[in-house]
Write an enzyme that holds these catalytic residues in place. Structure first.
Site, PDB file in Angstrom:
ATOM      1  N   TYR A  55      14.728  31.693   6.059  1.00  0.00           N
ATOM      2  CA  TYR A  55      13.598  32.548   6.456  1.00  0.00           C
ATOM      3  C   TYR A  55      13.650  32.919   7.940  1.00  0.00           C
ATOM      4  CZ  TYR A  55      11.389  31.255   2.032  1.00  0.00           C
ATOM      5  OH  TYR A  55      11.104  31.072   0.705  1.00  0.00           O
ATOM      6  N   LYS A  60       0.838  -1.199   0.000  1.00  0.00           N
ATOM      7  CA  LYS A  60       0.000   0.000   0.000  1.00  0.00           C
ATOM      8  C   LYS A  60       0.874   1.251   0.000  1.00  0.00           C
ATOM      9  CE  LYS A  60      -0.214  -0.414   4.994  1.00  0.00           C
ATOM     10  NZ  LYS A  60      -0.831  -1.170   6.069  1.00  0.00           N
TER      11      LYS A  60
HETATM   12  C1  PLP Z   1      -0.200  -1.963   6.869  1.00  0.00           C
HETATM   13  C2  PLP Z   1      -0.832  -3.185   7.320  1.00  0.00           C
HETATM   14  C3  PLP Z   1      -0.067  -4.306   7.639  1.00  0.00           C
HETATM   15  C4  PLP Z   1       1.444  -4.312   7.667  1.00  0.00           C
HETATM   16  O1  PLP Z   1       1.909  -3.669   8.852  1.00  0.00           O
HETATM   17  P1  PLP Z   1       3.459  -3.516   9.169  1.00  0.00           P
HETATM   18  O2  PLP Z   1       3.525  -2.944  10.533  1.00  0.00           O
HETATM   19  O3  PLP Z   1       3.996  -2.581   8.159  1.00  0.00           O
HETATM   20  O4  PLP Z   1       4.036  -4.863   9.064  1.00  0.00           O
HETATM   21  C5  PLP Z   1      -0.729  -5.485   7.947  1.00  0.00           C
HETATM   22  N1  PLP Z   1      -2.076  -5.532   7.954  1.00  0.00           N
HETATM   23  C6  PLP Z   1      -2.852  -4.462   7.689  1.00  0.00           C
HETATM   24  C7  PLP Z   1      -4.340  -4.605   7.740  1.00  0.00           C
HETATM   25  C8  PLP Z   1      -2.259  -3.245   7.378  1.00  0.00           C
HETATM   26  O5  PLP Z   1      -3.020  -2.180   7.133  1.00  0.00           O
END
Ligand code: PLP
Length: 826
Positions: free
Chosen positions: A720, A495
């Protein structure tokens, strides 16, 4: 070339089935990398997670007809194939290599040590190739599988061989020694690398020197105390009856090193050999390169070269860059940059890498004359052409007199061929517009200077770049897989643009490594993966009605987390005329984000039992604090609720569905929760949250460059609001990164640091939108254009996240899309 009957004798095998008489030229163990199927023998090996017997059918489909197995397999599906049964396939591969090695009585240099093996091997190749026809290990093929495949490359025309041997367990070197049988041994050093399976450094050294049993002489660094101790012991006990040739500061070293000084970007080594003083000039200044150059010089002295010749050849050494780089090209093309070498082995590696990229895009290869290989030219270009056909290349651009003359005869008409006599001619005549949406492999010998071709084809954007090491992705994945039962499936979360590192490029690597599922947050991300040629099942966590059409159109699998979304999706599936569409169910156990209540699961089960539009692929939940020991009771409570939900669903859904709850931290901290599948996220990108149990490699390095330097006097201010005031004469560098790139404003006023020329230097003043100033007053030799590392190997992302008061996840996903991603593979 061996007849299959002779191979059967050598490896002591029996034929389970015998097809046409075959002559074997190539050995294979990975069905994804078939190049010359008809002349290949496939060994079904057992590796940590895979059993090669399961890939026999795939290799057969690709045209392979000869197989070595060590258990029963179904022969019905392999008509006409030859199948040889042995006791152990890995041992058979090794026996075959040992036999092959015995056919040659040429000098064979066997290289081992903790660091520098590959560089020493490649440098010896560079230094000796004008005098010898050399066979050598491809890349860093130095394992129990890599060494036999390397030795197999020996051909009658070779006059010298260079092989590396690497071990990670006790007892392994014996086998490698028997396969390589070096006549000259080289030990680079003994260090901490790969020590976890040895009791002590000394034990590791004792193991490594086993390689030298057949050697007449061993070259090693006398100043490496463990190495020299072990080697001298061997000498006393007559275990290892070879001569020594050592280099170093010690009085016992034959090549005695008095002093090393640095001048004009070169290292000058004052040395004494055979009572004669002289200077060795190394065209690199870092310690590791100087040591590797001295190891190589010792080998050359031992081979009888004079100091003058050695010095002359050292000047031509170039850095060993074995990386295949993936770059964004003009007109939506992708460029694979391999402009450092032109030999058959690296051609195969590059073509396989190319095949891993977008499967649908057109493939173009730009190729120079080849430099090796001892083969007669007609045969060489015939082999090259066959490899290009095998990898479905549609256009070949040949640059050089030889390739232009010979390759024509071997390419079928279906492949478009353009020939140029020189790189200059190509650059002058080619029209960029002829490259459109294709994968372009640029591969040539160094003297053709193909980096100019790459520059021409590459998209040029501002110089800040995020480098992604694709090998590190595979490496990290294996680290986690080693913690899993062989039956546990792996979903990798890609993702948010694969946590910022790019989507289909990362997904291709994961697909190649055979993960089971990918997970994305939104349907659009899944669509982008499908367009990038990804065929793995993809779970979409946050599906809404607007995305249903793309979900079914692109064969994505939605997560259903409420009755409302369930009913709507069911309706959509019915309207589209589909059946048994795979869906995932999320149950709420304590994260309080998305999911059905545990108490709703019975109703969900009942509903799904009575229909055939949807099929449950999995039931999962998400842990809120798996990384936190203080919350372990809460994690257990979540797991308990999840099990209740799973039991409730199983009452109604009688076919198997997958159960999963673990994220990266849980895989390490709660191994009992792995059930049928785990969802791996941050760990695959090289960040281990909360524990330090694994040996992960950083995947991403964010680099930028210095745009300008300014001398300021006390009282002058930077950026700045004038909050960065200097109190002493200062040198300030402006670097090309700002908060619009994802470098947080919270890192201003000395909170954040960047790594420049080997040192950390603080940010001064406010971080601007596109630029940041750093204080480089105390850095020697800093200049405009110097590289600056924002995070990466030298400066861990965890550290940067700490300074910014956030977590690595936010830093990684916050690198803006205008920062160019550059992918490489070693
Ligand atoms: C992002 C996510 C993961 C992975 O989590 P990590 O801490 O990056 O290993 C697993 N399950 C779900 C539902 C997620 O949203």
């Amino acid at each position: 070339m061996y007849k299959i009957e002779s191979i059967a004798q050598i490896v002591n095998g029996t034929f389970l089935q015998k097809g046409d008489n075959a002559v074997i030229e190539h050995l294979l163990y990975d069905s994804r990398t078939v190049s010359f199927p008809a002349a290949s023998l496939f060994f079904a090996l057992h590796t940590q997670r895979q059993d090669g017997h399961y890939f026999i059918a795939d290799a057969y489909r690709k045209g392979v007809r000869c197989f070595v197995v060590d258990r029963e397999i179904v022969l019905d599906e392999l008509p006409g194939a030859t199948v040889l049964r042995v006791a152990n396939t890995l041992q058979a591969l090794q026996q075959l290599a040992m036999h092959h090695r015995k056919q040659f009585s040429i000098p064979v240099i066997g290289i081992t040590g903790s660091n520098g093996k590959t560089v020493v091997k490649e440098w010896l190749y560079q230094l000796l190739q004008m005098d010898y026809k050399i066979a050598r290990s491809p890349k860093s093929y130095n394992s129990q599988i890599g060494v036999p495949l390397s030795v197999w490359q020996l051909q009658p025309e070779h006059t010298l061989a260079l092989f590396e041997a690497g071990i990670s367990h006790k007892g392994e070197m014996q086998t490698l020694a028997a396969i390589i049988q070096p006549t000259i041994g080289v030990l680079t050093n003994i260090g901490e690398a790969h020590s976890e399976n040895f009791d002590s450094l000394e034990q590791k050294a004792i193991e490594k020197v086993q390689l030298f049993q057949t050697a007449e002489v061993v070259v090693y660094p006398e100043d490496d105390s463990v190495a020299s101790l072990v080697l001298h012991q061997g000498e006393r006990s007559d275990l290892l009856p070879y001569k020594h040739f050592s280099w170093g500061n010690s009085p016992y070293a034959q090549l005695h090193v008095d002093a090393v000084s640095i001048q004009d970007g070169r290292a000058l080594v004052a040395a004494v050999y055979n009572k004669q003083s002289f200077q060795i000039i190394v065209p690199f200044i870092d310690d590791a390169s100087v040591q590797n150059a001295l190891t190589c010089s010792s080998v050359l002295l031992q081979l009888g070269y004079s100091v003058d010749v050695i010095n002359e050849r050292l000047q031509g050494l170039h850095a060993v860059d074995m990386r295949l780089q993936l770059k964004h090209g003009l007109n939506n093309s992708v460029i694979i940059n391999d402009s450092y070498s032109a030999d058959l082995t690296s051609l195969h590696i590059a073509l396989h890498f190319m095949s891993q990229q977008n499967v649908e895009q057109k493939r173009t290869v730009i190729l120079s004359d080849f430099v090796e290989s001892g083969l007669v030219e007609t045969r060489l270009y015939e082999i090259i052409a066959a490899a290009l056909v095998q990898h479905r290349v549609s256009r070949v651009i040949a640059i050089g007199e030889k390739i232009s003359r010979y390759i024509v005869a071997y390419l079928p008409d279906s492949i478009q061929l353009q020939c140029f006599l020189s790189t200059e001619e190509f650059l002058a005549q080619i029209k960029i517009s002829t490259f459109q949406q294709e994968v372009i492999l640029v591969k040539g010998a160094r003297r053709f200077l193909f980096e100019r071709v790459v520059q021409l084809l590459e998209v040029k954007v501002h110089q800040t770049r995020l480098e992604i090491n694709l090998n590190a992705i595979s490496h990290n994945l294996k680290q986690y897989q080693a913690l899993l039962k062989p039956s546990t499936k792996v979903m990798v979360m890609v993702k948010a643009f694969a946590y910022g590192s790019g989507s289909s490029e990362i997904a291709s690597v994961l697909q190649f490594n055979k993960v089971d599922y990918l997970g994305v947050a939104y349907a659009d991300e899944g669509v982008a993966l499908r367009k990038g040629g990804i065929s793995l099942p993809i779970m979409v966590m946050n599906a809404d009605e607007a995305s249903f059409y793309s979900i079914t159109e692109y064969n994505l699998q939605p997560v259903l987390y409420s009755f409302e979304i369930l009913e709507r999706f069911e309706q959509h599936v019915q309207n589209t005329g589909l059946q048994n569409y795979p869906v995932h169910l999320e149950v709420e156990t304590g994260m309080n984000r998305l999911g059905f209540a545990v108490s709703d699961i019975e109703a969900v089960g009942k509903h799904l039992r009575d229909q055939s539009l949807l099929a449950v692929e999995s039931l999962f939940s998400h842990l809120a604090a798996s990384e936190d020991p203080a919350q372990d009771a809460y994690t257990q409570q979540q797991a308990g609720l999840y099990q209740q939900a799973a039991a409730a669903l199983e009452k109604y859904i009688t076919y198997p569905f997958l159960k999963h709850i673990s994220n990266s931290a849980a895989i390490v901290r709660h191994p009992q929760l792995q059930w049928d599948m785990v969802r791996l996220g941050i760990g695959v990108y090289g960040v281990e949250i909360a524990t330090e149990k694994l040996d992960l490699q950083p995947v991403a390095t964010l680099r930028t460059t210095i745009a300008q330097l300014k001398h300021l006097i006390p009282g002058e201010s930077v950026s700045y609001n004038r909050r960065g005031v200097v109190t002493a004469p200062s040198l300030i560098a402006t670097v090309r990164i700002g908060y619009a790139d994802g470098y947080s404003r919270r890192l201003g006023y000395g909170t954040g640091k960047m790594w420049v020329n080997g040192q950390l230097v603080p940010v001064i003043g406010t971080v601007c939108m596109d630029m940041t100033m750093i204080n480089v007053t105390h850095l020697p030799h800093v200049k405009v254009g110097d590289e600056v590392v924002v995070f990466g190997n030298e400066l861990p992302i965890e550290q940067l996240a700490g300074w910014a008061g956030t977590i690595p996840y936010e830093i990684m996903t916050g690198i803006s899309q205008r920062v160019k991603r550059v992918y490489f593979q070693e």
